[in-house]
Every structure is written in C-alpha cells, then in structure tokens.
Motif scaffolding. Structure first.
Motif, PDB file in Angstrom:
ATOM      1  N   PRO A  39       0.812  -1.231   0.000  1.00 36.84           N
ATOM      2  CA  PRO A  39       0.000   0.000   0.000  1.00 36.84           C
ATOM      3  C   PRO A  39       0.839   1.271   0.000  1.00 36.84           C
ATOM      4  N   LYS A  40       2.135   1.136   0.259  1.00 39.52           N
ATOM      5  CA  LYS A  40       2.996   2.325   0.328  1.00 39.52           C
ATOM      6  C   LYS A  40       3.461   2.796  -1.050  1.00 39.52           C
ATOM      7  N   LEU A  41       3.241   1.994  -2.084  1.00 42.75           N
ATOM      8  CA  LEU A  41       3.708   2.372  -3.419  1.00 42.75           C
ATOM      9  C   LEU A  41       2.935   3.571  -3.954  1.00 42.75           C
ATOM     10  N   THR A  42       3.647   4.473  -4.587  1.00 36.50           N
ATOM     11  CA  THR A  42       2.991   5.597  -5.259  1.00 36.50           C
ATOM     12  C   THR A  42       2.453   5.119  -6.602  1.00 36.50           C
ATOM     13  N   GLU A  43       1.628   5.941  -7.213  1.00 34.49           N
ATOM     14  CA  GLU A  43       1.091   5.573  -8.528  1.00 34.49           C
ATOM     15  C   GLU A  43       2.221   5.436  -9.549  1.00 34.49           C
ATOM     16  N   THR A  44       3.205   6.306  -9.453  1.00 33.26           N
ATOM     17  CA  THR A  44       4.350   6.234 -10.368  1.00 33.26           C
ATOM     18  C   THR A  44       5.105   4.928 -10.191  1.00 33.26           C
ATOM     19  N   GLU A  45       5.310   4.530  -8.955  1.00 29.54           N
ATOM     20  CA  GLU A  45       6.015   3.270  -8.687  1.00 29.54           C
ATOM     21  C   GLU A  45       5.200   2.082  -9.188  1.00 29.54           C
ATOM     22  N   LYS A  46       3.890   2.131  -9.006  1.00 31.26           N
ATOM     23  CA  LYS A  46       3.035   1.046  -9.501  1.00 31.26           C
ATOM     24  C   LYS A  46       3.149   0.920 -11.019  1.00 31.26           C
ATOM     25  N   ARG A  47       3.108   2.071 -11.704  1.00 36.13           N
ATOM     26  CA  ARG A  47       3.239   2.039 -13.168  1.00 36.13           C
ATOM     27  C   ARG A  47       4.581   1.433 -13.586  1.00 36.13           C
ATOM     28  N   GLU A  48       5.631   1.833 -12.877  1.00 33.34           N
ATOM     29  CA  GLU A  48       6.972   1.335 -13.190  1.00 33.34           C
ATOM     30  C   GLU A  48       7.059  -0.178 -12.986  1.00 33.34           C
TER      31      GLU A  48
ATOM     32  N   LEU B 210      -5.118   2.469 -13.537  1.00 29.22           N
ATOM     33  CA  LEU B 210      -4.186   3.601 -13.419  1.00 29.22           C
ATOM     34  C   LEU B 210      -4.262   4.534 -14.617  1.00 29.22           C
ATOM     35  N   GLU B 211      -4.932   4.095 -15.683  1.00 32.73           N
ATOM     36  CA  GLU B 211      -5.030   4.904 -16.902  1.00 32.73           C
ATOM     37  C   GLU B 211      -6.166   5.923 -16.774  1.00 32.73           C
TER      38      GLU B 211
END
Length: 245
Positions: free
Chosen positions: A187-196, A232-233
């Motif tokens: 749950p700590k991941l940012t949206e940017t990290e999730k996309r990566e 995320l899109e």
C-alpha cells in the motif's frame, strides 16, 4: 553382528542408524523409549561419519556423506530440534563439497530461523560465489531477501539468475510474478512506482513469451498485470483496450 565382526564397516553403522531413525515417531517425542531410538540413530550416523575419512572405498564415502545429511535431518525441528548441533555438521559438509549449494541453503536457514540474519546472508553469498553458474544459488538468495522484505534485492538476485540462464523463460516469468505481487500488495507504493513495476513485469512476461509462446502461466500473469494497469489509466479508451487485451 556385522559390526562385531568388522567395527570399521561404514555401511553397517549407516544402516543401523537408519533403522533406528525409521522407528522414531515425531508424534511421540518426549517418550523415553521413542527418544532413545533417535539417540541411537544419531550415535550411529556419527560413527559412520567419523570413519568416512579413513575409507578409500567410493561406496563407503557415499554412505559417509549420506550419514552427515541424515544427521542434520535428525537435528531438525521435527526430531531433536537442535540447530546448534547441526551447524558444525553442515560446516563439515560444506568443507567436503564446497560447490554443493544445498548445504549452504540448509545452514543459512538455520541462521535465519535463529535471527542471525547477517550470517544467513553471508552463507548464501558464499554459495553464489562457490557456484556462480548455478541458477539455484540466485533463487535461494532471492527467497531469503523476499522473506526479509527486501524487494529490490529480491529482484536483483532473480535478474542475476536470468543472466546465468538467459534462455529459460521461467526466470523472466518469476520476476514478473514478483512485480505483480508487490504492486498488488504494497500500500505504500505511489502511482508512479506502480506504473513502473507493472511495466517491468510486462517486459519480463514478454521475454518469457518470446522464448515460449505457449507458456500458459505467463499468459495468465500478463492478463493480471494488464488488469492492474487499467485502473491507473486516465484515458477511458486506453483503459478499455487494456481490459480487452
């Protein structure tokens, strides 16, 4: 009777120890008669191992090494539960066979279970250095890092595995599953990290599918990764396209 006739017969010590070992019942641990069976097993495994160095017979050497393996098992959690006794046996096994990764892995697990994490990591790194072309050592190291919650090191170890066996689709598939799991459960991941992470997962899945087009598990995980990517899109059309894929 065999040992009375020849007290140096390694095979007799091993099989006598194994006979006691097979009669021991973990469910009855604590009963004197049952525990005595395990004591006798350990005693005879030790005797077989002690006589190992004095033998030039290849069959005896095999049984002597097997005695050490069974001795480690006898000190395991379902039997004597005495890792301190298992440690020197494993160190001897590593000295005898420095290129055998399984011995390092068992010793590392003993350290890990005892909370000696730096020692556990060092043993696994020694296994990697002893046999750097064996993919197993990287999987063992990755498994340790994963249990410690060190995601970056887990992935790095798995990536080293793919360098050793670049034509094995399982290596790339495994990396992708870890990216999927981390994206889904941290749950700590940012949206940017999730996309990566999703993109890296898809890249590895595609590598696996390039090597094996009918890799069903890889196809399943590609679908799972795309399902993570879709929410995320921002563009509804792109989102629907991902779900359609």
């Amino acid at each position: 009777e065999t040992l009375a006739d020849n007290p140096n017969e390694i095979a007799a010590y091993f099989y006598l120890g194994n006979s006691y070992d097979n009669q021991y019942k973990p469910s009855r641990r604590g009963e004197a008669a049952n525990d005595a069976l395990l004591d006798q097993a350990v005693k005879n495994y030790q005797l077989a191992a002690e006589k190992l160095n004095a033998s030039d017979n290849p069959d005896n050497k095999k049984l002597g090494k097997l005695s050490l393996e069974y001795l480690v098992a006898a000190y395991g959690s379902d039997k004597k539960n005495d890792p301190a006794q298992a440690e020197p046996v494993l160190l001897r096994m590593i000295q005898m066979e420095p290129n055998e990764p399984s011995n390092y892995a068992v010793l590392a697990k003993i350290y890990e279970d005892a909370g000696a994490y730096p020692e556990a990591e060092q043993v696994l790194l020694k296994a990697r250095d002893a046999k750097p072309n064996d993919p197993v050592v990287y999987s063992q190291l990755a498994g340790y890092y994963n249990r410690q919650g060190q995601f970056d090191k887990t992935i790095a170890a798995f990536e080293e595995r793919t360098k050793v066996e670049p034509n094995n689709p399982e290596g790339y598939f495994t990396i992708a599953t870890y990216y999927w799991d981390e994206t889904r459960n941290d749950p700590k991941l940012t949206e940017t990290e999730k996309r990566e992470f999703i993109q890296k997962g898809l890249q590895n899945i595609d590598k696996a599918l390039q090597l094996k087009a009918d890799y069903v598990d890889a196809l399943v995980y590609k679908g799972l990764l795309l399902r993570l990517q879709a929410p995320l899109e921002k563009d509804p059309a792109k989102q629907q396209d991902l779900l359609k894929q």
